[in-house]
Scaffold this active site. Structure first.
Site, PDB file in Angstrom:
ATOM      1  N   ARG A 187       0.831  -1.201   0.000  1.00  0.00           N
ATOM      2  CA  ARG A 187       0.000   0.000   0.000  1.00  0.00           C
ATOM      3  C   ARG A 187       0.866   1.251   0.000  1.00  0.00           C
ATOM      4  O   ARG A 187       0.455   2.294  -0.483  1.00  0.00           O
ATOM      5  CB  ARG A 187      -0.941  -0.005   1.212  1.00  0.00           C
ATOM      6  CG  ARG A 187      -2.100  -0.984   1.068  1.00  0.00           C
ATOM      7  CD  ARG A 187      -2.990  -0.980   2.289  1.00  0.00           C
ATOM      8  NE  ARG A 187      -2.289  -1.474   3.473  1.00  0.00           N
ATOM      9  CZ  ARG A 187      -2.833  -1.547   4.675  1.00  0.00           C
ATOM     10  NH1 ARG A 187      -4.084  -1.161   4.859  1.00  0.00           N
ATOM     11  NH2 ARG A 187      -2.136  -2.019   5.697  1.00  0.00           N
ATOM     12  N   LEU A 237      -5.871  -4.234  -1.415  1.00  0.00           N
ATOM     13  CA  LEU A 237      -6.916  -5.250  -1.553  1.00  0.00           C
ATOM     14  C   LEU A 237      -8.308  -4.647  -1.640  1.00  0.00           C
ATOM     15  O   LEU A 237      -9.215  -5.238  -2.237  1.00  0.00           O
ATOM     16  CB  LEU A 237      -6.853  -6.237  -0.373  1.00  0.00           C
ATOM     17  CG  LEU A 237      -5.676  -7.212  -0.358  1.00  0.00           C
ATOM     18  CD1 LEU A 237      -5.590  -7.915   0.984  1.00  0.00           C
ATOM     19  CD2 LEU A 237      -5.808  -8.236  -1.482  1.00  0.00           C
ATOM     20  N   VAL A 281       0.399 -12.997   0.710  1.00  0.00           N
ATOM     21  CA  VAL A 281       0.876 -12.967   2.086  1.00  0.00           C
ATOM     22  C   VAL A 281       0.188 -11.872   2.899  1.00  0.00           C
ATOM     23  O   VAL A 281       0.051 -11.987   4.119  1.00  0.00           O
ATOM     24  CB  VAL A 281       2.414 -12.757   2.122  1.00  0.00           C
ATOM     25  CG1 VAL A 281       2.946 -12.890   3.533  1.00  0.00           C
ATOM     26  CG2 VAL A 281       3.119 -13.750   1.199  1.00  0.00           C
ATOM     27  N   TYR A 315      -8.556 -11.411  14.228  1.00  0.00           N
ATOM     28  CA  TYR A 315      -7.533 -11.918  13.308  1.00  0.00           C
ATOM     29  C   TYR A 315      -7.840 -13.366  12.915  1.00  0.00           C
ATOM     30  O   TYR A 315      -7.736 -13.743  11.744  1.00  0.00           O
ATOM     31  CB  TYR A 315      -6.157 -11.822  13.956  1.00  0.00           C
ATOM     32  CG  TYR A 315      -5.061 -12.503  13.175  1.00  0.00           C
ATOM     33  CD1 TYR A 315      -4.585 -11.967  11.989  1.00  0.00           C
ATOM     34  CD2 TYR A 315      -4.502 -13.707  13.617  1.00  0.00           C
ATOM     35  CE1 TYR A 315      -3.573 -12.594  11.271  1.00  0.00           C
ATOM     36  CE2 TYR A 315      -3.504 -14.341  12.911  1.00  0.00           C
ATOM     37  CZ  TYR A 315      -3.041 -13.773  11.737  1.00  0.00           C
ATOM     38  OH  TYR A 315      -2.061 -14.410  11.020  1.00  0.00           O
ATOM     39  N   LYS A 326      -8.715 -14.737   9.030  1.00  0.00           N
ATOM     40  CA  LYS A 326      -7.978 -15.802   8.351  1.00  0.00           C
ATOM     41  C   LYS A 326      -8.904 -16.948   7.937  1.00  0.00           C
ATOM     42  O   LYS A 326      -8.778 -17.504   6.836  1.00  0.00           O
ATOM     43  CB  LYS A 326      -6.854 -16.323   9.255  1.00  0.00           C
ATOM     44  CG  LYS A 326      -5.588 -15.507   9.193  1.00  0.00           C
ATOM     45  CD  LYS A 326      -5.069 -15.420   7.772  1.00  0.00           C
ATOM     46  CE  LYS A 326      -3.697 -14.846   7.655  1.00  0.00           C
ATOM     47  NZ  LYS A 326      -3.245 -14.763   6.244  1.00  0.00           N
ATOM     48  N   PRO A 334       1.334 -21.229   8.521  1.00  0.00           N
ATOM     49  CA  PRO A 334       2.462 -20.972   9.412  1.00  0.00           C
ATOM     50  C   PRO A 334       2.013 -20.952  10.869  1.00  0.00           C
ATOM     51  O   PRO A 334       0.922 -20.469  11.178  1.00  0.00           O
ATOM     52  CB  PRO A 334       2.939 -19.570   9.003  1.00  0.00           C
ATOM     53  CG  PRO A 334       2.145 -19.192   7.786  1.00  0.00           C
ATOM     54  CD  PRO A 334       0.905 -20.008   7.831  1.00  0.00           C
ATOM     55  N   SER A 361       4.706 -11.106  15.434  1.00  0.00           N
ATOM     56  CA  SER A 361       4.835 -12.494  15.888  1.00  0.00           C
ATOM     57  C   SER A 361       5.996 -12.656  16.852  1.00  0.00           C
ATOM     58  O   SER A 361       5.917 -13.429  17.818  1.00  0.00           O
ATOM     59  CB  SER A 361       4.970 -13.447  14.695  1.00  0.00           C
ATOM     60  OG  SER A 361       6.092 -13.101  13.902  1.00  0.00           O
TER      61      SER A 361
END
Length: 345
Positions: free
Chosen positions: A38, A63, A82, A169, A173, A196, A211
């Site tokens: 972006r 998106l 991703v 989240y 997903k 993952p 993460s």
């Protein structure tokens, strides 16, 4: 079929943790990469020093903007999707708000991207980055499963009901991966997904990735992120881990392996929270714990299995202990742990 370069691929979310490292990995393997972000200026600054930059093109894409990815996908034979929402700390509880402002735009964005793939006329395979947040180690009765694999899907109804830390989240997903497979099947797109677990190790991003911050929250005592780690541990019985280099190698492996199909868990191993603390204590012998005292079993009740991926021929380079050690060292090098952790004098 339109003209294409057999070594030209597109990566969405190129300024993110996995996205930026995946761009680096693809360039190292000789691919021509169309990286989308972006903020292309941010991507340019982050990726300007990596090897093979002469084979990198950066495109602005969003998106939520119709046909935004058309230009980036021209001439590409593969897409690595991703880009994802990484918002763990939302305080929103209203279901209608979440559906209308988060989930519906996420589903529309997934469909929008795959429509651009179809218009390209050259994309042969899509690798979708899922998340272990879509996986649970508990059965319908709440008992631990002996083995957890790709079929151990977290029910969306349970996520809506419990609203555990990071629940928005998790839902995003679940719904985007479901939509991706649905759209791909209806339109003849070859799509595989990679799941993952907690990704950690080194990083290219200017700040410590979310993460890593979650993984190291027992060390920092972060009041927002430690509950996310505890929630993951409660759902899986341990913290499944993979090194950033291994997850990116696995993305490329699944793209290049023609017989790959469906979903693939990509976990190098797992540690319970007490085991993580043991490793941390060896690496940081003088740190003072800030995390709340919560009791956890020292041994994991379930095996988190990457058998499907291993049976396909993939091999991990790093184990779970390596991941934790490198995460600590990278975060010290970045200055993150030095500013967050209190040490005994």
């Amino acid at each position: 079929m339109k003209a294409c370069n057999e070594r030209r691929v597109c990566v969405t979310g190129a300024t993110g943790y996995i996205g930026s490292w995946l761009v680096r990995s693809l360039l190292q393997q000789g691919y021509h990469v169309h990286a989308t972000a972006r903020d292309p200026g941010k991507a340019q600054r982050m990726l300007s020093t990596i090897e093979g930059i002469d084979r990198l093109q950066i495109f602005r894409a969003d998106l939520n903007e119709d046909r935004s990815f058309d230009e980036a996908l021209k001439g590409c034979v593969g897409l690595f999707h991703v880009a994802a929402l990484m918002e763990f700390g939302t305080s929103v509880q209203e279901n209608d708000h979440v559906r209308r402002n988060i989930l519906e735009p996420a589903v529309w964005g997934t469909r929008n991207l795959l429509q651009s793939c179809m218009r390209s006329g050259t994309v042969k395979r899509v690798v979708f980055t899922s998340s272990i947040s879509t996986i649970t180690a508990k059965d319908e009765k709440g008992d631990w499963k002996p083995v957890v694999d790709e079929s151990s899907v977290t029910p969306a109804s349970l996520v809506w009901k419990t609203k555990n830390p990071g629940w928005v989240y998790v839902l995003s997903k679940l719904v985007t991966e479901e939509e991706a497979f649905k759209f791909a099947k209806e339109n003849g797109i070859d799509l595989v997904s990679i799941i993952p677990p907690t990704v950690a190790g080194s990083f290219l991003t200017p700040t410590v990735p979310s993460s890593l911050q979650v993984l190291l929250s027992p060390v920092t005592g972060d009041p927002k992120l430690y509950p996310v780690l505890v929630s993951v541990h409660s759902r899986l019985g341990s913290i499944a881990l993979v090194h950033i280099e291994d997850i990116c190698r696995a993305h490329i492996f699944l793209f290049e392996t023609s017989r790959a199909a469906g979903r693939y868990l990509c976990s190098a191993g797992s540690c319970t929270l007490p085991q993580i603390m043991d490793i941390v204590s060896l690496e940081l012998p003088n740190w003072i714990s800030k995390s709340s005292k919560v009791e956890f079993n020292r041994s994991a009740p379930s095996i988190i299995s990457s058998k499907r991926l291993l049976d396909l021929g993939y091999r991990f380079k790093y184990d779970a202990k390596d991941v934790i050690k490198e995460s600590i060292q990278s975060s010290i090098g970045n200055g993150f742990l030095n500013s967050q952790v209190e040490f005994k004098v």
